[in-house]
Scaffold this motif. Structure first.
Motif, PDB file in Angstrom:
ATOM      1  N   GLY A  70       0.795  -1.223   0.000  1.00 49.85           N
ATOM      2  CA  GLY A  70       0.000   0.000   0.000  1.00 49.85           C
ATOM      3  C   GLY A  70       0.822   1.264   0.000  1.00 49.85           C
ATOM      4  N   GLY A  71       1.464   1.574  -1.120  1.00 49.32           N
ATOM      5  CA  GLY A  71       2.255   2.794  -1.244  1.00 49.32           C
ATOM      6  C   GLY A  71       2.200   3.309  -2.653  1.00 49.32           C
ATOM      7  N   ASP A  72       3.099   4.229  -2.978  1.00 48.51           N
ATOM      8  CA  ASP A  72       3.153   4.768  -4.334  1.00 48.51           C
ATOM      9  C   ASP A  72       3.456   3.656  -5.342  1.00 48.51           C
ATOM     10  OD1 ASP A  72       2.781   7.351  -3.391  1.00 48.51           O
ATOM     11  OD2 ASP A  72       4.938   7.775  -3.293  1.00 48.51           O
ATOM     12  N   ASP A  73       2.780   3.731  -6.475  1.00 51.89           N
ATOM     13  CA  ASP A  73       3.022   2.827  -7.590  1.00 51.89           C
ATOM     14  C   ASP A  73       3.372   3.640  -8.830  1.00 51.89           C
ATOM     15  OD1 ASP A  73       2.006   0.479  -6.092  1.00 51.89           O
ATOM     16  OD2 ASP A  73       0.051   1.462  -6.333  1.00 51.89           O
ATOM     17  N   ILE A  74       4.027   3.013  -9.783  1.00 54.55           N
ATOM     18  CA  ILE A  74       4.279   3.638 -11.075  1.00 54.55           C
ATOM     19  C   ILE A  74       3.312   3.043 -12.087  1.00 54.55           C
ATOM     20  CG2 ILE A  74       5.956   3.907 -12.945  1.00 54.55           C
ATOM     21  CD1 ILE A  74       8.125   4.037 -10.739  1.00 54.55           C
ATOM     22  N   LEU A  75       2.526   3.918 -12.708  1.00 56.20           N
ATOM     23  CA  LEU A  75       1.531   3.509 -13.695  1.00 56.20           C
ATOM     24  C   LEU A  75       2.042   3.807 -15.105  1.00 56.20           C
ATOM     25  CD1 LEU A  75      -1.841   4.719 -12.115  1.00 56.20           C
ATOM     26  CD2 LEU A  75      -0.407   2.760 -11.521  1.00 56.20           C
ATOM     27  N   TYR A  76       1.392   3.186 -16.086  1.00 60.71           N
ATOM     28  CA  TYR A  76       1.793   3.351 -17.481  1.00 60.71           C
ATOM     29  C   TYR A  76       0.574   3.559 -18.368  1.00 60.71           C
ATOM     30  CZ  TYR A  76       3.219   2.203 -22.234  1.00 60.71           C
ATOM     31  OH  TYR A  76       3.426   2.248 -23.585  1.00 60.71           O
ATOM     32  N   SER A  77       0.755   4.389 -19.410  1.00 60.75           N
ATOM     33  CA  SER A  77      -0.270   4.595 -20.420  1.00 60.75           C
ATOM     34  C   SER A  77       0.428   5.088 -21.680  1.00 60.75           C
ATOM     35  CB  SER A  77      -1.304   5.624 -19.933  1.00 60.75           C
ATOM     36  OG  SER A  77      -2.349   5.773 -20.859  1.00 60.75           O
ATOM     37  N   ASP A  78      -0.222   4.966 -22.837  1.00 66.45           N
ATOM     38  CA  ASP A  78       0.366   5.500 -24.062  1.00 66.45           C
ATOM     39  C   ASP A  78      -0.727   6.016 -24.985  1.00 66.45           C
ATOM     40  OD1 ASP A  78      -0.559   3.313 -25.847  1.00 66.45           O
ATOM     41  OD2 ASP A  78       0.949   2.101 -24.839  1.00 66.45           O
ATOM     42  N   GLY A  79      -0.311   6.809 -25.974  1.00 63.54           N
ATOM     43  CA  GLY A  79      -1.256   7.396 -26.909  1.00 63.54           C
ATOM     44  C   GLY A  79      -0.563   7.857 -28.171  1.00 63.54           C
TER      45      GLY A  79
END
Length: 473
Positions: A80-89
Motif C-alpha cells: 500500500g504505497g506509491d506505484d508507477i503507472l503506465y499509459s500511451d497514446g
C-alpha cells in the motif's frame, strides 16, 4: 564543450572547397522568442480505479507513440504505497490508454513501500527506469534513488542488487526531510547523466530545493561515477559524497539534451508555470535566457523526450526551433496532485547546427549543396543527389539554407542522374554507385533518377558491396 568552436569543422574532409566559415561566437544568455503556445483542454492522463493522485510523469516518444509512466497509487497493486503507472497514446495531448500499474514497492529494502518519480532512458534495446524509493510514509530523509531495467517498459527487473544507487548525502539536515530522489536521466555520448533532488545537500536552499548531477557510463552507477562540482565533473568517491553544486534551485525537475545547440534544458516549476533553464555541456555558461511555459501546475513537469532523453528534432526548423512540451499535475486533490495536462511552446532563435556535432541532429534532412544539388545528412556524412525529386523521397525535410556545421561532414557518395540500376528476382531495386549497390526498394526511385534497370540473379545481387541504406519518407 557545448558551444560553437571552429576546430570541429576541420576533423573530416569538407563537402566543399570553400574555406570553412569562422566559428560562431559563444552562446551566452541569448534571448529566445516563444511561439505556438498550446495546452490540452483538460486532463490527458489519469489513474484507473481508485488512484487518488497522479503526478511526476516521464514522457517518451518511442516507436511512433507517446509513452508515459507516472506516480500514483492503486489498491490493486500491493504493497500500500506509491506505484508507477503506465499509459500511451498517439500524441502528447492524448488520448491515452487506460492506466495500468507496472512497478510497485518491493516489500523490503529501501523501496519497501513506495516507488515514485520515474525517469526513463533507452540504451540499445534496454530501458532503464530511475525511480524514488522509500520504505515508509515518514520519510525522515529516507528517500533514495533506485534503478530497474526492462526490455518492453512493462516488466521490470531491479538492478544494483535491489539497493539504492543514490542516497541522501547528509550534508545538512533541514526541516524538509524528503531526502534524495525526483531524479531524471539523459543518455549522451555513452554517459548517463542523472539529475536529482537532495534536501540534505550542502548547496541546497534552506527549504531543501536543489538539483545535483552525477554521471557514469554504467547505467546502474556502480562504477566510474563522476559528480558535478564547482570545478566541473570529478571522479566521485561515493554516490552520496558532499553535494557542493546545484544547477538550479528546484524540486521535481526534468531535463533533456538539445542536440542542435549542444545544451541541457532543465524544466522546473516557478510562479508563472514551467521555467526552462539552459546550460551548456560542461555547465560553465547559460547559452540562453530562460523561457516559460505558462499555465497552472501543482507538481513535476515531464518533458516530451526521445528514448535517450533528447529533445525531439523539429520537423520544419531543426536548427532554429525546439518544441518544449510538458505534462504536469494541475490540481491539488485531497490526497495529492492530480489531473495531468499538456502544455507547450516553441522556443525560436536557437541559431544551432554551427558545429559538425550539432549538425548531426540533421540526420535524414536535405540541405543545399555547393554544386546546386541537395545533400542528405547521414550520421556524420552526406549523400549528394543530382535529382532533387530523388533526395526529397528520402529526406525528413528540405532546408532552404546550408547550416555551418554541415561543412564539417564527409561526402560519402554521390547519386548522379542516370546511374545504372539493377533488380533482383524478388523485385528489389538498387542503384550502382561506383560499383557499389545502394538499395532503394522499388523501381519508382530508379525512374525518378532516369536510371535504366537491368535484371540480375540473386547471387549477383548478394555479391555487390553495399552502401548505407536510407529509409524512404
Amino acid at each position: 564543450m557545448g558551444d560553437p568552436v571552429g576546430a570541429q569543422l576541420d576533423q573530416q574532409n569538407p563537402t566543399s572547397t570553400k574555406k570553412p566559415p569562422q566559428a560562431a561566437p559563444l552562446r551566452n544568455k541569448i534571448r529566445l522568442g516563444v511561439e505556438n503556445g498550446r495546452q490540452s483542454a483538460g486532463t490527458v492522463i489519469a489513474g484507473a480505479g481508485d488512484a487518488p493522485y497522479n503526478y511526476a510523469p516521464a514522457v517518451m516518444v518511442d516507436n511512433g507513440k507517446v509513452r508515459a509512466w507516472w506516480c500514483s497509487q492503486l489498491s490493486a497493486a500491493p504493497p500500500g504505497g506509491d506505484d508507477i503507472l503506465y499509459s500511451d497514446g498517439p500524441a502528447v495531448g492524448g488520448p491515452f490508454s487506460t492506466a495500468v500499474p507496472v512497478f510497485s514497492g518491493s516489500g523490503g529494502s529501501f523501496d519497501a513501500m513506495h516507488t515514485c518519480d520515474p525517469s526513463l532512458i533507452k540504451i540499445g534495446t534496454t530501458y532503464y527506469m530511475y525511480y524514488t524509493g522509500a520504505s515508509r510514509d515518514n520519510h525522515a530523509n529516507g528517500s533514495a534513488v533506485g534503478v530497474a531495467s526492462s526490455k518492453d517498459g512493462f516488466t521490470w527487473q531491479r538492478e544494483a542488487g535491489g539497493q539504492s544507487i543514490v542516497a541522501p548525502a547528509g550534508d545538512n539536515f533541514r526541516e524538509n526531510t524528503y531526502g534524495a530522489g525526483q531524479q531524471t536521466a539523459i543518455y549522451l555520448d555513452g554517459w548517463v547523466y542523472l539529475m536529482f533532488t537532495d534536501t540534505t545537500g550542502l548547496a541546497s536552499h534552506q527549504n531543501g530545493a536543489g538539483q545535483y548531477v552525477l554521471r557514469s557510463k554504467d547505467p546502474t552507477f556502480s562504477k566510474g561515477v563522476e559528480a558535478l562540482g564547482p570545478q566541473g565533473f570529478k571522479p566521485a568517491a561515493s554516490n552520496n559524497q558532499p553535494r557542493t553544486r546545484s544547477v538550479v534551485e528546484a524540486f521535481s525537475a526534468d531535463w533533456m539534451w538539445i542536440d542542435a545547440v549542444a545544451s541541457f534544458a532543465i524544466a522546473h516549476e516557478t510562479d508563472d508555470g514551467t521555467t526552462i533553464t539552459f546550460w551548456n555541456r560542461d555547465f560553465t555558461r547559460h547559452p540562453f535566457e530562460p523561457v516559460v511555459i505558462p499555465g497552472p501546475w501543482k507538481e513535476g513537469p515531464g518533458l516530451l523526450r526521445t528514448p535517450e532523453g533528447h529533445a525531439p528534432v523539429h520537423a520544419k526548423d531543426p536548427c532554429g526551433r525546439v518544441a518544449l512540451d510538458v505534462l504536469r499535475g494541475t490540481f491539488e486533490g485531497p490526497a495529492g496532485p492530480t489531473n495531468i495536462s499538456h502544455f507547450g511552446i516553441d522556443a525560436v532563435g536557437l541559431k544551432g547546427c554551427t558545429t559538425a556535432n550539432e549538425a548531426k541532429s540533421l540526420n535524414g534532412f536535405a540541405v543545399p549543396s555547393p554544386e546546386r544539388t541537395l545533400d542528405v545528412v547521414l550520421g556524420g556524412n552526406v549523400m549528394r543527389f543530382e535529382r532533387r525529386s530523388v533526395a526529397e523521397r528520402f529526406a525528413k525535410g528540405v532546408l532552404g539554407t546550408r547550416p555551418q556545421g554541415v561543412e564539417g561532414f564527409k561526402l560519402a557518395f554521390s547519386v548522379p542522374a542516370g546511374a545504372p540500376a539493377v533488380a533482383n528476382p524478388e523485385g528489389q531495386v538498387g542503384l550502382l554507385l561506383d560499383g557499389k549497390l545502394w538499395v532503394v526498394g522499388s523501381p519508382e526511385i530508379a525512374t525518378l533518377n532516369s536510371s535504366p534497370i537491368s535484371q540480375v540473379t540473386a547471387e549477383k545481387w548478394a555479391a555487390y558491396e553495399r552502401l548505407p541504406e536510407l529509409a524512404r519518407r
